[in-house]
Scaffold this motif. Sequence first.
Motif, mmCIF file in Angstrom:
data_model
loop_
_atom_site.group_PDB
_atom_site.id
_atom_site.type_symbol
_atom_site.label_atom_id
_atom_site.label_comp_id
_atom_site.label_asym_id
_atom_site.label_seq_id
_atom_site.Cartn_x
_atom_site.Cartn_y
_atom_site.Cartn_z
ATOM 1 N N THR A 79 26.587 -15.875 32.712
ATOM 2 C CA THR A 79 25.992 -16.362 31.620
ATOM 3 C C THR A 79 24.682 -15.415 31.100
ATOM 4 O O THR A 79 23.802 -15.293 31.835
ATOM 5 C CB THR A 79 25.500 -17.807 31.621
ATOM 6 O OG1 THR A 79 26.792 -18.562 31.866
ATOM 7 C CG2 THR A 79 24.799 -18.221 30.446
ATOM 8 N N ASN A 114 29.988 -15.779 28.943
ATOM 9 C CA ASN A 114 29.071 -16.648 28.067
ATOM 10 C C ASN A 114 27.830 -16.266 27.670
ATOM 11 O O ASN A 114 27.089 -15.927 28.397
ATOM 12 C CB ASN A 114 29.040 -18.257 28.596
ATOM 13 C CG ASN A 114 30.293 -18.564 29.238
ATOM 14 O OD1 ASN A 114 31.342 -18.656 28.581
ATOM 15 N ND2 ASN A 114 30.307 -19.011 30.628
ATOM 16 N N THR A 163 27.708 -19.614 22.142
ATOM 17 C CA THR A 163 27.024 -20.679 21.549
ATOM 18 C C THR A 163 25.626 -20.488 20.898
ATOM 19 O O THR A 163 24.786 -19.689 21.440
ATOM 20 C CB THR A 163 26.744 -21.581 22.679
ATOM 21 O OG1 THR A 163 28.232 -22.210 22.977
ATOM 22 C CG2 THR A 163 26.075 -22.834 22.235
ATOM 23 N N TRP A 215 30.811 -23.836 25.026
ATOM 24 C CA TRP A 215 30.840 -22.443 24.686
ATOM 25 C C TRP A 215 31.488 -22.609 23.595
ATOM 26 O O TRP A 215 32.395 -23.377 22.924
ATOM 27 C CB TRP A 215 31.360 -21.644 25.545
ATOM 28 C CG TRP A 215 30.731 -21.674 27.028
ATOM 29 C CD1 TRP A 215 31.257 -22.136 28.215
ATOM 30 C CD2 TRP A 215 29.515 -21.620 27.071
ATOM 31 N NE1 TRP A 215 30.130 -22.240 29.117
ATOM 32 C CE2 TRP A 215 29.063 -21.769 28.642
ATOM 33 C CE3 TRP A 215 28.222 -20.880 26.619
ATOM 34 C CZ2 TRP A 215 27.750 -21.657 29.169
ATOM 35 C CZ3 TRP A 215 26.976 -20.695 27.219
ATOM 36 C CH2 TRP A 215 26.762 -21.029 28.456
#
Length: 276
Positions: A79, A114, A163, A215
């Motif tokens: 991430t 992500n 996101t 996400w």
Amino acid sequence: MAKISILGCGWLGLPLAKALLKKGFSVNGSTTSSEKISVLENAGLHPFLINVILSPVEGSLGNKSVSGIIETFLQESNTLIIDIPPKLRGPNKENFVGKIESLIPFIEKSSVENIIFVSSTSVYGEQNEIVTEESPLNPDTESGKQLVAAEQLLQSNDNFKTTVLRFGGLIGDDRHPVKFLAGRENIDNPDAPINLIHQEDCIGIILKIIQNDSWNETFNAVTPFHPSRSTYYAQKAADLNLVSPKFNHKNTSVGKTISTNKIETILNYTFTKPNL
């Protein structure tokens, strides 16, 4: 141990990194200041000196380069949190979209799956409406326009899931807009609602996104507490023994109310600072 990289360990990024460390994550943190490397290291992060440099060229993205070992910064991270606000005030204005664009090839080649991109509710512009994540984007500032373009650049890339987190006005124990408004006069929009969020809730929401694997989403993030600007700042000034700001009530107030229904339902998040 899962690893997270935070691009931009400033006012929000550094305390966020500390919160992630407490949750058991390994954290890579970046800064553009060599003096801050020791601060990140002492906090328990793996520190990196990384700077995205754009030579401004009229009508183009300019010459792009990324200084620092960004490949190692992203290595083994699942991430990436991008928390680098646009610098569009003063003489050293930057091409923020070009900055994000120059990072993407490095992200594509890395282990990052992500991304959390820290954006702003300024992407909606000013209006007298209740605003949700489905509301049309109508930025009326250069910062808002570049954030919209950066959001779209990241969310349209299929190599990773992004996101977008649109924060309202950021406040904390060391940061509050009333300190800048105190004693001022003739301030516009007295009846406009406030759309603020405390640093603790910013961190809590990011942790919740990671925990829930939320996400490819977009969230508005402001505290669901919307008194008028004049009421709220008068009370805050009194609380802090500051001179109360004086608002201009002659003109019609303009101001949106940001809905956080999605964050409270999809993330099941409960705000820790509900009255700011």
